[in-house]
Every structure is written in C-alpha cells, then in structure tokens.
Motif scaffolding. Structure first.
Motif, short mmCIF file in Angstrom:
data_model
loop_
_atom_site.label_atom_id
_atom_site.label_comp_id
_atom_site.label_asym_id
_atom_site.label_seq_id
_atom_site.Cartn_x
_atom_site.Cartn_y
_atom_site.Cartn_z
N ASN A 30 0.84 -1.19 0.00
CA ASN A 30 0.00 0.00 0.00
C ASN A 30 0.88 1.25 0.00
O ASN A 30 2.11 1.17 0.07
CB ASN A 30 -0.97 0.00 1.19
CG ASN A 30 -0.24 -0.11 2.53
OD1 ASN A 30 0.82 0.47 2.72
ND2 ASN A 30 -0.81 -0.89 3.45
N GLN A 31 0.25 2.40 -0.04
CA GLN A 31 0.98 3.65 -0.15
C GLN A 31 1.90 3.88 1.05
O GLN A 31 3.04 4.32 0.91
CB GLN A 31 0.00 4.82 -0.28
CG GLN A 31 0.67 6.17 -0.51
CD GLN A 31 -0.34 7.29 -0.72
OE1 GLN A 31 -1.54 7.05 -0.75
NE2 GLN A 31 0.14 8.51 -0.87
N THR A 32 1.41 3.55 2.23
CA THR A 32 2.22 3.73 3.44
C THR A 32 3.46 2.84 3.41
O THR A 32 4.57 3.26 3.77
CB THR A 32 1.39 3.42 4.69
OG1 THR A 32 0.25 4.29 4.72
CG2 THR A 32 2.21 3.62 5.95
N GLN A 33 3.28 1.59 2.97
CA GLN A 33 4.41 0.66 2.91
C GLN A 33 5.43 1.09 1.87
O GLN A 33 6.64 0.94 2.08
CB GLN A 33 3.90 -0.74 2.63
CG GLN A 33 3.12 -1.35 3.79
CD GLN A 33 2.46 -2.67 3.42
OE1 GLN A 33 2.00 -2.86 2.28
NE2 GLN A 33 2.41 -3.59 4.38
N TRP A 34 4.97 1.62 0.73
CA TRP A 34 5.91 2.11 -0.29
C TRP A 34 6.70 3.29 0.25
O TRP A 34 7.90 3.43 -0.04
CB TRP A 34 5.17 2.52 -1.56
CG TRP A 34 4.85 1.37 -2.46
CD1 TRP A 34 3.62 0.93 -2.84
CD2 TRP A 34 5.79 0.51 -3.11
NE1 TRP A 34 3.72 -0.16 -3.67
CE2 TRP A 34 5.04 -0.44 -3.86
CE3 TRP A 34 7.18 0.43 -3.13
CZ2 TRP A 34 5.66 -1.43 -4.61
CZ3 TRP A 34 7.79 -0.57 -3.88
CH2 TRP A 34 7.03 -1.48 -4.61
N ARG A 35 6.04 4.14 1.04
CA ARG A 35 6.76 5.27 1.63
C ARG A 35 7.82 4.77 2.61
O ARG A 35 8.94 5.28 2.65
CB ARG A 35 5.78 6.20 2.34
CG ARG A 35 6.45 7.49 2.86
CD ARG A 35 5.48 8.44 3.52
NE ARG A 35 4.96 7.91 4.77
CZ ARG A 35 3.72 7.47 4.95
NH1 ARG A 35 2.86 7.50 3.93
NH2 ARG A 35 3.32 7.01 6.11
#
Length: 572
Positions: A239-244
């Motif tokens: 998800n976006q948080t994990q990619w960040r």
C-alpha cells in the motif's frame, strides 16, 4: 567518446602483485559473500552474485584503484532489518522486498549522481557513523552466536538474544561449539600470516573436515545447496504507506552504504595520493546496486574490510579487481557443490572475526579526549543495540541533523578592528590591541547566515549597533562566511536594514559573493544603495564609510516619503 573515456575503458596493466592480490581477494569474497547473505536473510547465491556484479560495475565505472565493491555486513544487516519489519515472517515476501529495496537504493544513488550530490554522506556526522558502527558490530556478533553454538533462540533483539543464550548454555550443541571454536582459533592464528586468505582457507578446511568426519550427521548445520538461477524480481503488492516506508528505508541503506564506501575510498585515495571523483563513484555504486537488485542479490558498497584486505594483499591498481572477478567466477562455476558443505559455525566464526576489531571503543576514544561529541557517539551505538539496526541508523541520522541545527544556532558576531596602521581588520576579541574606527562599527558573523541562525545573528547585530556606548553612524557588515543566502536569511537582513534606517545608521555590506549581491539588489534593502553591496574588502568598505560620513548623509536630508521603499514578499 573522449580520449579519457577510452583510456578508462582499456584493460589495465596486470602485475604479478595484482594477480596474487586478486586471487586472494576472490577467496575472501567467496567466503564473506556467503556469510553476509546469511546476515541479509537471503540464500547464499545472493551474496555471490552481489560480489560478481559489484566488482563488474565498479570496475567499469568507478575511479578508485583500490575500492572493492561487494556485499558488506552493515548493509546486509540493515536490509534484513528493514525488510523483516514489513514481511512479517513471510520468507518469499521478504526476498521480494529485499530485491525492491536494493533496486531503489541503486536508483537513489543514480539520482544523487544526476544532481551532483557527491558530498551526500556528509549528512551523517562522523561521531554518529563511528558510534553506529560500534553498535552494529555488537549486534552482528550477537546475532551470529546462535549459529556458532548450535542453539535457536526465540528472542529477536540483540540484548534479549544474548540473555537467552547465556541462560541456556546446557542446550548448546557441543559439536557446533567445537567446530566454531576451532574456526575462531584458526582465524586468530591467521593474523600472523596477513597476506594469506585465511577466511577462505578456513572454509576449505571446514568443508573437508565436514565430509571426512560427517559433522552434518552429528547435528552441525551446513549451508546447503547453492543454485545460481536468475529469476525476475518479485514486485510485492504494497500500500501507499508501505511504499513510503520502503523509500525511507532505501534512503537509509543508501546513506549507510555510501558513508562506508566514501570512508574507505577517501582513506586510500588520500594515502596513495590518488584523485577522488565522488560523483563518478555515485554512478558506479548506483549501477552496481541496480544490477544487484535485478538479480535478487545483496546491496553492495566499498566496504572498509575488503578494501583494506585488497591493499594488504598487495594490490597495485584496478587490475586487482578484474583478476578477483575472474577468479571468483571460476570459483563459483567449479566449486558450488563444495561450498554447499560449509558448516554454519564456520561462517559465523568468519563474520564474528571480521567484526572483532570493530568491537572496541578505540574509534570513540578521540571524542573523549577532545570532550566533544561523546554523548552523540554513545547514543548512536546504544541506538543500534537497544532499538535495532534500522531504527538505530535512523536515530543516528536524526541526531546528525539535530547536531547540524544546534551548531548553526551557536553562531556569534565578531567585532573587527584595525591592527595598527595596517589595512588588516581582525577580531578584537582575539586581538585586543586592534583598534575600532571612530563612528564606524565593523561586524562579521562567524558563520554563514541561514534560516536557522539569521534571526539570532541579526538581533545581535542590531543590539550592538544600538548600544549607547557605541552609537555608530555607519555599520560595515562583512558576509564573507555566507556564499549564498536562503529566503529566511534575506528576510532577517531586510528587517535589520529597516531597523537601522529608522535609527539613521548607514549600512554598508562588504565581502559579498556574486549570488548574494544579486539577490540583495533585487530586494532593494531599506536605505542601502547598490554601491554599498560589493565584494570590497573590509578596509575598502571602511574607507567608503569614511567618505560617506564626510558628506551630508543623503538619507537624513531626504524626506521620509522619498526614502520609503516597498518591501517585497520573500518566500521562506
């Protein structure tokens, strides 16, 4: 293609010492690569492929004659800690995350090279880097002890794992302890013969003894099958948080790898009086890590241990790296089944012994002698041990930024005076005999103006100007320590100029760089004419001030409406 490029891509002259050093280095890399793959929680082939690709990439693009780009214990440990936090025990997911992390690390290296950020490693203060390295060495050694003694602890942190090992000594595997102890003893004896690839010799002896005495049947774990097959990296679904989080982790790995690489490259380049091209090294490390990630391998860097070993073995130039690459490829192609029988206690002993010199407090001793940065170095070391490798590294980087901001906030303003009848102006605090110029105050900030210190320094300047005992008619302000100004610093100078104009004090700037002159001319500071924004020396600025005070002051004779200027909005 330029002549220099053709010369760079030509095959270097190979001396006998380069051949000996290259073969010895190949043996060291073969053993350390398998060991570091264990640290990165990846199969052995991930370490071997990383060594091949690192030697190839840096050999083609790098500048240093002695740098050996291969997996390092620190980068492997940081990568394992970073990916384990997201994988949640899923081995396949962790392998995919590792490949993506190494690819992103390579891309960040290449972006830094594109932006000419060759000094990016300076963002990690040396006390932080040395303290973190000390803590990392302890973490690595503690986490290798279970393999050395044949015991599988339940704890994951370094201190809980050490406590569990100490409280379960009866459950240690006797044969593993014996094999690991013999390996440590041989490695220690090998310090007498420093030009021999003792780590590789210990692996060869361990494999032969394992096959002869059947240690595996006695409970001594071994590496197992090594398969060199290329598979396309598995792109995990995040998800976006994990990619960040992955991006943040890749920046941390990049800074760690480059900090260590820059240290080893700079050390031997200065020792051998070789030129340094930091931006070219960024490209070389970027391409090497990108290739390593595409082959599901470990991150690579110019580790200090393998670079030092190359010099100790007698390396004369870049030919050593090419010989090592060729010898390593031959070794991998012909001896993979042989290396698969390597006892794990032997690999653990090699890793621990490679970290042995990093376990002492010697690198931090200088900070205690100087009484500077002691707490910073200790905090970085304890951060790695107490909070884990990744969190400890991020803590160290955070400490570095805080140190920089605190240092910026300690800026002071120096009052300059004329030394005798000379034209030289010096700090009156350092040279009490220096005399002030009547009616003229000469000040100089002792560091460059930035958003972090400009308000404080400008307030100090204003207070000195308005001091009842001084009350100068002209302020000559030297900004020689400021090669450029950010928006916050410009706004502070603008407010200072307005305040001085209200008190009828003329402001003259000297020792300005071209970029500072340009930005101040655009802003039209209160009461400051363009001719008072110059590269003149302090002496010339004082002469200019004396001439201006001899004539009627233009500012005081003009009406307020004529001298009022509009204040442009400056972005922060």
């Amino acid at each position: 293609m330029s002549t220099d490029s053709v010369k760079h891509l030509s095959w270097p002259a190979v001396s006998w010492m380069d051949m000996v050093a290259g073969v010895s280095l190949a043996g060291l890399l073969a053993s350390s690569s398998i060991a570091y793959a264990r640290l990165g929680e990846l199969p052995p082939q991930a370490g071997l492929m990383a060594s091949v690709l690192g030697l190839l990439g840096y050999g083609l693009l790098g500048r240093s004659r002695f740098a050996v780009v291969a997996p390092t214990s620190s980068s492997a440990t940081v990568m394992a800690a970073a990916t384990a936090s997201l994988a949640g025990g899923n081995v396949l997911l962790q392998m995919g995350l590792s490949a993506v992390l190494v690819i992103m690390t390579g891309l960040i290296f290449m972006l830094a090279a594109l932006l000419h950020l060759g000094r990016i490693s300076d963002f990690i203060a040396r006390p932080v880097l040395r303290g973190f390295t000390l803590g990392l060495a302890w973490v690595i050694c503690i986490k290798q002890l279970p393999s050395l003694v044949g015991f599988t602890p339940h704890a994951s942190g370094a201190l809980p794992m050490a406590w569990e090992l100490l409280t379960h000594v009866p459950q240690w595997q006797p044969w593993s302890v014996m094999v690991g102890g013999l390996a440590c003893a041989l490695l220690y004896m090998g310090t007498v013969f420093r030009k021999l690839p003792m780590a590789f010799a210990v692996i060869v002896l361990g494999v032969l003894a394992n096959r002869l005495f059947g240690w595996h049947a006695l409970g001594v774990a071994e590496v197992g099958a090594i398969e060199l097959t290329w598979q396309r990296p598995h792109w995990p679904s995040l998800n976006q948080t994990q990619w960040r989080q992955m991006a943040e982790m890749s920046i941390a790995v990049m800074l760690m790898v480059y900090g260590e690489s820059c240290t080893s490259i700079r050390t031997y380049s200065l020792l051998k009086k070789d030129p340094i091209d930091s931006n070219r090294d960024l490209w070389a490390l970027g391409v090497s890590n990108l290739a390593s990630g595409l082959f599901n391998a470990l991150p690579v860097g110019a580790g200090f241990s393998q670079t030092s070993a190359s010099v100790v073995y007698g390396a004369q130039g870049k030919a050593t790296g090419w010989v090592a690459l060729l010898a390593l490829v031959v070794l991998i192609v012909t001896c993979l089944p042989f290396l698969a029988s390597t006892p794990e206690p032997v690999l653990a002993a090699i890793v621990i012994f490679s970290m042995w010199k990093s376990l002492g407090w010697g690198p931090l001793k200088v900070y205690f002698e100087l009484r500077r940065s002691r707490l910073t170095a200790i905090a970085a070391a304890l951060g790695a041990v107490l909070f884990g490798v990744l969190d400890g590294l991020l803590l160290g980087i955070g400490i570095s930024f805080i140190m920089a901001l605190l240092q910026l906030g300690k800026g002071a303003v120096q009052e300059l005076g004329r030394l005798g009848k000379d034209t030289v102006f010096v700090d009156r605090h350092t040279f009490p005999e220096a005399e002030p110029v009547p009616g003229i105050l000469v000040l100089r900030p002792d560091e460059g103006l930035t958003f972090a210190n400009a308000d404080k320094l400008c307030q100090d300047i204003r207070a000195r100007v308005l001091d009842v005992s001084l009350r100068p008619r002209v302020l000559v302000l030297s900004l020689e320590r400021s090669p450029d100004l950010d928006g916050g610093a410009v706004e502070s100078l603008q407010e200072l100029a307005q305040s001085l104009q209200e008190h009828q004090v003329r402001l003259i700037f000297v020792r300005l760089s071209a970029s500072v002159i340009q930005v101040l001319e655009v802003l039209h500071l209160f009461g400051v004419a363009d001719e008072h924004l110059s590269e003149l020396s302090v002496h010339q600025g004082v002469q200019q001030a004396l001439q201006s005070t001899a004539a009627p002051a233009a500012v005081s004779s003009a009406s307020p409406a004529a001298t009022q200027r509009s204040v442009p909005v400056v972005p922060g």
